[in-house]
Design an enzyme around this catalytic site. Structure first.
Site, PDB file in Angstrom:
ATOM      1  NE  ARG A 281     -10.134  -5.315   0.670  1.00  0.00           N
ATOM      2  CZ  ARG A 281      -9.410  -4.294   1.142  1.00  0.00           C
ATOM      3  NH1 ARG A 281     -10.012  -3.308   1.760  1.00  0.00           N
ATOM      4  NH2 ARG A 281      -8.096  -4.244   0.953  1.00  0.00           N
TER       5      ARG A 281
ATOM      6  NE  ARG B 198      -3.810   0.631   2.022  1.00  0.00           N
ATOM      7  CZ  ARG B 198      -5.014   0.670   2.611  1.00  0.00           C
ATOM      8  NH1 ARG B 198      -5.177   1.374   3.714  1.00  0.00           N
ATOM      9  NH2 ARG B 198      -6.018   0.015   2.096  1.00  0.00           N
TER      10      ARG B 198
ATOM     11  CD  GLN C   9     -13.025  -2.058  -0.300  1.00  0.00           C
ATOM     12  OE1 GLN C   9     -12.191  -1.958   0.596  1.00  0.00           O
ATOM     13  NE2 GLN C   9     -14.206  -2.645  -0.100  1.00  0.00           N
TER      14      GLN C   9
ATOM     15  CG  HIS D 181      -8.517   0.174  -2.544  1.00  0.00           C
ATOM     16  ND1 HIS D 181      -7.676  -0.888  -2.275  1.00  0.00           N
ATOM     17  CD2 HIS D 181      -9.177   0.437  -1.374  1.00  0.00           C
ATOM     18  CE1 HIS D 181      -7.825  -1.247  -1.007  1.00  0.00           C
ATOM     19  NE2 HIS D 181      -8.726  -0.466  -0.442  1.00  0.00           N
TER      20      HIS D 181
ATOM     21  CG  ASP E  67     -13.895   6.133  -0.262  1.00  0.00           C
ATOM     22  OD1 ASP E  67     -13.852   5.883   0.959  1.00  0.00           O
ATOM     23  OD2 ASP E  67     -12.876   6.145  -0.990  1.00  0.00           O
TER      24      ASP E  67
ATOM     25  CB  CYS F  87     -14.101   0.817   0.584  1.00  0.00           C
ATOM     26  SG  CYS F  87     -13.407   2.476   0.839  1.00  0.00           S
TER      27      CYS F  87
HETATM   28  N1   CP Z   1     -11.099  -0.357   2.829  1.00  0.00           N
HETATM   29  C1   CP Z   1      -9.808  -0.388   3.205  1.00  0.00           C
HETATM   30  O1   CP Z   1      -8.897  -0.589   2.387  1.00  0.00           O
HETATM   31  O2   CP Z   1      -9.612  -0.230   4.531  1.00  0.00           O
HETATM   32  P1   CP Z   1      -8.225  -0.028   5.294  1.00  0.00           P
HETATM   33  O3   CP Z   1      -7.711   1.342   4.933  1.00  0.00           O
HETATM   34  O4   CP Z   1      -8.571  -0.157   6.749  1.00  0.00           O
HETATM   35  O5   CP Z   1      -7.257  -1.088   4.857  1.00  0.00           O
HETATM   36  N1  NVA Z   2     -10.214   6.732  -0.762  1.00  0.00           N
HETATM   37  C1  NVA Z   2      -9.722   6.254   0.509  1.00  0.00           C
HETATM   38  C2  NVA Z   2      -9.869   4.769   0.617  1.00  0.00           C
HETATM   39  C3  NVA Z   2      -9.436   4.184   1.929  1.00  0.00           C
HETATM   40  C4  NVA Z   2      -9.564   2.690   1.974  1.00  0.00           C
HETATM   41  C5  NVA Z   2      -8.270   6.666   0.687  1.00  0.00           C
HETATM   42  O1  NVA Z   2      -7.489   6.518  -0.262  1.00  0.00           O
HETATM   43  O2  NVA Z   2      -7.931   7.171   1.750  1.00  0.00           O
END
Ligand code: CP
Ligand code: NVA
Length: 308
Positions: free
Chosen positions: A294, A107, A137, A134, A225, A266
């Site tokens: 997930r 990530r 997800q 992402h 989101d 998400c």
């Molecule tokens: N939805 C998601 O990716 O959550 P986290 O940021 O907790 O991993």
């Molecule tokens: N759009 C959000 C998703 C988190 C899972 C971010 O990137 O922070």
């Protein structure tokens, strides 16, 4: 060797096989205790590195648990604690990690970091979120929709809010799984032009409707989101809130969707900003099934990457 970098760069047939495999593995566990191992142990003897340059709850824990259920081992690494965070190149990091581990999930902020890791690693790399997409997800989200409502093909999906990284992977999924995707949000937060081009090229042009009520009318699935993503400057918070408030998913808006419409997010959510608690905890909501899936979807993605 197969990476899992994005939904639009993965073969359509492979995506379908991943969803089917995820559902089969979920069914095979049949509600057994979460800490128990699967009957199959396809990751026995394998080591998985989980690298985080941003915070995470779901991604971190679902990957970690998923690997253990399949008999493998994990190491969870913070990018800041690695030499990666202190000037070592991504390419060198990828080459070194490849000598130790069998699979890398990362990530990160810039998509370029993910792509450079994948280019120089001798082991598969999985995208656990970048500023731009992402994919894990949305594999879980497609699985969740189909679990509740059957095939997602030709359904009407409406995204209300910021045209962000999670939206981008929904756009890729629209092209790959063949559903209609409508974006409703302010023009200043429109999705990237590249995603309009991609969906048009797949014969599933994205629809933009500035009026959230018109957008949501007849929807099979409504998604939102956070209004401020992890990579967005906090200085933009107030402006974004002002721009996005009309796109809050609340009970009044959900009334315009189909009676049996689903609601997804998400998570993490900012309750009563992008969606009200009444919707998040209401009868349309499948947000915790999404979170659970997930785990199952990523187990299938890891098996796809490792060919096991
Ligand atoms: N939805 C998601 O990716 O959550 P986290 O940021 O907790 O991993
Ligand atoms: N759009 C959000 C998703 C988190 C899972 C971010 O990137 O922070």
């Amino acid at each position: 060797m197969k990476h899992f970098l994005d939904i639009h760069t993965t073969d359509t047939d492979d995506l379908r096989a991943i969803i089917d495999s995820a559902q089969a593995m979920k069914t095979a566990r049949n509600g057994r205790p979460k800490g128990t191992k699967d009957d199959d142990q396809p990751l026995a003897g394998q080591m998985v590195a989980l690298i985080f340059e941003k915070p995470s709850t779901r991604t971190r824990i679902s990957f970690d648990v998923g690997v253990r259920q399949m008999g493998g081992e994990t190491m969870v690494l913070s990018g800041a604690d690695m030499q990666l965070g202190h000037g070592e190149t991504i390419a060198d990091t990828a080459r070194v990690l490849s000598r130790y581990v069998d699979l890398i999930m990362i990530r990160t902020f810039e998509e370029a970091t993910l792509l450079e890791m994948a280019e120089h690693a001798d082991v598969p790399v999985i995208n656990g979120l970048t500023n731009r997409t992402h994919p894990c997800q949305i594999m879980a989200d497609v699985m969740t929709f189909e679990e509740h409502r059957g095939p997602i093909a030709d359904k009407k999906v409406v995204w209300s809010g910021d045209g962000n990284n999670v939206f981008a992977s929904f756009a890729h999924a629209a092209g790959q799984f063949g559903f209609d995707l409508t974006f409703t949000g302010p023009e200043t937060l429109d999705p990237e032009k590249a995603w309009f081009d991609y969906c048009a090229g797949k014969g599933r042009p994205l629809t933009v409707e500035r009026d959230p009520v018109k957008a949501v009318t007849g929807a099979d699935l409504v998604v939102t989101d956070t209004w401020v993503s992890m990579h967005d400057p906090q200085s933009a918070r107030e402006r974004r809130h002002n721009q996005l408030r009309p796109y809050q998913v609340n009970e009044a808006l959900m009334k315009h969707a189909k009676d049996d419409a689903l609601f997804m997010h998400c998570l993490p959510a900012h309750r009563d900003d992008e969606a009200t608690s009444a919707v998040m905890d209401g009868s349309h909501s499948v947000i915790f099934d999404e979170a659970e899936n997930r785990l199952h979807a990523q187990k299938a993605i890891m098996r796809y990457c490792l060919g096991v």
